[in-house]
Design an enzyme around this catalytic site. Sequence first.
Site, mmCIF file in Angstrom:
data_model
loop_
_atom_site.group_PDB
_atom_site.id
_atom_site.type_symbol
_atom_site.label_atom_id
_atom_site.label_comp_id
_atom_site.label_asym_id
_atom_site.label_seq_id
_atom_site.Cartn_x
_atom_site.Cartn_y
_atom_site.Cartn_z
ATOM 1 N N CYS A 2 60.251 3.777 60.517
ATOM 2 C CA CYS A 2 60.153 3.206 59.295
ATOM 3 C C CYS A 2 60.693 4.151 58.038
ATOM 4 O O CYS A 2 60.639 5.389 58.443
ATOM 5 C CB CYS A 2 58.559 2.744 58.979
ATOM 6 N N ARG A 27 66.224 4.146 59.986
ATOM 7 C CA ARG A 27 64.795 4.326 60.432
ATOM 8 C C ARG A 27 64.273 3.062 61.058
ATOM 9 O O ARG A 27 63.101 3.224 61.269
ATOM 10 C CB ARG A 27 64.044 4.958 59.201
ATOM 11 N N TRP A 75 60.225 -0.415 61.534
ATOM 12 C CA TRP A 75 60.492 -0.471 62.975
ATOM 13 C C TRP A 75 59.075 -0.793 63.467
ATOM 14 O O TRP A 75 58.149 0.241 63.672
ATOM 15 C CB TRP A 75 61.196 0.834 63.347
ATOM 16 N N ASN A 101 54.709 5.029 56.883
ATOM 17 C CA ASN A 101 55.423 5.042 58.472
ATOM 18 C C ASN A 101 54.637 6.308 59.133
ATOM 19 O O ASN A 101 54.071 7.077 58.836
ATOM 20 C CB ASN A 101 56.741 6.174 57.751
ATOM 21 N N GLY A 102 54.374 5.547 60.415
ATOM 22 C CA GLY A 102 53.480 6.434 61.310
ATOM 23 C C GLY A 102 52.577 5.350 62.223
ATOM 24 O O GLY A 102 52.816 4.325 62.125
ATOM 25 N N GLU A 486 76.371 11.235 78.339
ATOM 26 C CA GLU A 486 76.402 11.189 76.899
ATOM 27 C C GLU A 486 77.359 9.866 76.826
ATOM 28 O O GLU A 486 76.946 8.827 75.761
ATOM 29 C CB GLU A 486 76.903 12.363 76.111
ATOM 30 N N LYS A 490 75.907 6.431 75.004
ATOM 31 C CA LYS A 490 76.645 5.836 73.715
ATOM 32 C C LYS A 490 76.817 3.974 73.982
ATOM 33 O O LYS A 490 76.713 3.539 73.056
ATOM 34 C CB LYS A 490 77.936 6.547 73.485
ATOM 35 N N GLU A 493 73.786 2.244 74.048
ATOM 36 C CA GLU A 493 73.083 2.125 72.909
ATOM 37 C C GLU A 493 73.767 1.070 72.061
ATOM 38 O O GLU A 493 73.037 0.295 71.292
ATOM 39 C CB GLU A 493 73.110 3.371 72.298
ATOM 40 N N HIS A 509 75.715 8.880 96.923
ATOM 41 C CA HIS A 509 74.225 8.870 97.264
ATOM 42 C C HIS A 509 73.582 7.390 96.453
ATOM 43 O O HIS A 509 72.386 7.431 96.550
ATOM 44 C CB HIS A 509 73.522 10.077 97.087
ATOM 45 N N LYS A 608 66.985 5.832 64.296
ATOM 46 C CA LYS A 608 67.495 7.121 64.494
ATOM 47 C C LYS A 608 66.582 8.192 64.556
ATOM 48 O O LYS A 608 66.800 9.202 65.161
ATOM 49 C CB LYS A 608 68.704 7.275 63.221
HETATM 50 C C1 G6P Z 1 66.823 8.416 68.854
HETATM 51 C C2 G6P Z 1 68.298 8.258 68.263
HETATM 52 C C3 G6P Z 1 69.123 9.236 69.505
HETATM 53 C C4 G6P Z 1 68.481 10.745 69.499
HETATM 54 C C5 G6P Z 1 67.199 10.630 69.698
HETATM 55 C C6 G6P Z 1 66.695 11.857 69.694
HETATM 56 O O1 G6P Z 1 66.571 7.661 70.199
HETATM 57 O O2 G6P Z 1 68.550 7.045 68.489
HETATM 58 O O3 G6P Z 1 70.320 9.172 68.578
HETATM 59 O O4 G6P Z 1 69.344 11.479 70.293
HETATM 60 O O5 G6P Z 1 66.251 9.759 68.961
HETATM 61 O O6 G6P Z 1 66.523 12.341 68.124
HETATM 62 P P1 G6P Z 1 66.643 13.882 67.519
HETATM 63 O O7 G6P Z 1 66.597 13.519 66.054
HETATM 64 O O8 G6P Z 1 65.275 14.577 67.947
HETATM 65 O O9 G6P Z 1 67.718 14.381 67.922
#
Ligand code: G6P
Length: 613
Positions: A2, A27, A75, A101-102, A486, A490, A493, A509, A608
């Site tokens: 949020c 957020r 969120w 937020n929280g 990674e 990506k 996501e 495996h 994020k």
């Molecule tokens: C969320 C984001 C990711 C990120 C992760 C950890 O899931 O969408 O992109 O890698 O949080 O976030 P941080 O800010 O701790 O790297």
Amino acid sequence: MCGIVAYIGHREACPIILKGLKRLEYRGYDSAGVALLDDHKALKVYKKTGKVADLEQEIGNKDTHAHTGMGHTRWATHGAPNDKNAHPHLSGNGEFAIIHNGIIENYASLKAMLIQKGHHFSSETDTEVLIHLIEEVYQHNDVSFEEAVRMSLTQVIGAYAIVILSKSNPNYLIGAKKGSPMVIGVGKGEHFIASDATPIVEYTRNVVYLNDGEVAIIDGDQLTIKTIDNTLKTPFITEIEFNLENIEKGGYEHFMLKEIFEQPKSILDSFRGRIHLKEGHISMAGVNKFEDKLKNIDRIIVIGCGTSWHAGLVGEYLLEDLARIPVEVEYASEFRYRNPVIGEKDFVIAISQSGETADTLAAIELAKSKGATVFGVCNVVGSSIPRATHAGAYTHAGPEIGVASTKAFTAQVTALILIALSVAQKKGTISNERMREILNEMETIPAKIEAVLQTDELIKSLANRYKDAKNFLFLGRGYGFPVALEGALKLKEISYIHAEGYPAAEMKHGPIALIDEEMPVVVIATQHSNYEKVVSNIQEVKARKGKIIVVATEGDEELKHMADHVIYIPACEEIMLPLIATIPLQLLSYHIAVLRGCNVDQPRNLAKSVTVE
Ligand code: G6P
């Protein structure tokens, strides 16, 4: 998660708040809302499910005149994403409004108590409970609005960054924070409150980062900071580090694409000033602080979530390779709940782009409570993790707005290379000659990434070819393994295609059973150790008719004949591979997501900054 924004001053509040909310949409974007309080004590509240743009449409030509106001982008945690659960929330009598937020963890017991006292709730949120609690405390005690807020907060368990206004006090705002971020912008005769500095930078560079347990009271143009138990604090004003252009798209269609293309510069910014080629030396103040400890520690534990965890995995390989220290990499969310064996002799590296991830923060607190030394690798300056750790290194990638992390990952890896080299030098596990070789190579990385970015058109055509695939497999060994993870993350996501990252040798495996002529398999097959073994893995995929896309070292003709498609990247030191090989995979997911019509910068269900566990 949020995002919150508030304004009090001489300007029209609504445009500032809406613009700020758009900057904070990373957020969360389930719903948005504003509360605007004019000088005649008229409170106007508008809320809407969906994005800030939907809220703007909802507001249309309605009356927004006010010099005090606040807004929220949500969120969803407690309660579905709908208009009713959108913030701001009001007290029963409509006197107080709140954005939050929280998570208020004890909201259920507080709600039951308030219902008994006759309160009625119109949403399913924990936030509405808090504003009713404030109303209850205010009405039944002979206290001011500010005292009512502070007294209520002493009853709250959980995390919050809140802003509250009171209808009878049009030039008055209260903010408070515990566990979720809050920044206060200090302008000339005006103040701003936000989850981060991006909504503020356009108006003032002077900010105060509120600490946990603090309350900010803005009365007219006067800012006072107190603790919840009423001890006065002197506001510590610092300057915002970035510029407005850093948080705008600058001609790119999406933030993610801009951030991918920024990597030659963001990597340079991560190592600039830290490597001294002539002397063959690295200067990292945070690492130097623990010189003696690092020489004698038994192991390093790396913690993080999501992409930061992948960077941590690269860190494991680097620290073991270069500094010869055993390393364990842990998901922060698992580490914090499984009674880990950790103590004073352990050194913990916590990695986080945002510096706000709730699980990482909690894992840090746990490690500290057991006596471990905790070192942060973070991107957002002044965020909670750098303040919770004993020392650290900023990654200096600049603001990352796209929800899927790109430049922050390569900046984290850059910082980890420097940390591993610095520790190796202190421990004497690296020769001066080798050190110079690596530092020389580091200097060439931005240009090599420029070269990889030139493959964009080729990658776009691959994206077009495979955009309708149902599944993807990403394989790599050694430093190529975290790259595979990674790459898969990506794609998942932002394009919602199911993808798995696997160590190439583990394919036999399990995942090998998935391979058929429909399955694209991306293999990191650069000419480094394990090259021949990876080539064998490619043959295994080929034998099962999988479609093979390889990321190979420039000049490798052999793979051209074996694979369906080859993406060439410049030759590099093996330890630098994640910096270079990740770039084409970022571009591949980006183009696939665009072609599938997905919202690249704001993928569904994600946020994020994950400030809830
Ligand atoms: C969320 C984001 C990711 C990120 C992760 C950890 O899931 O969408 O992109 O890698 O949080 O976030 P941080 O800010 O701790 O790297």
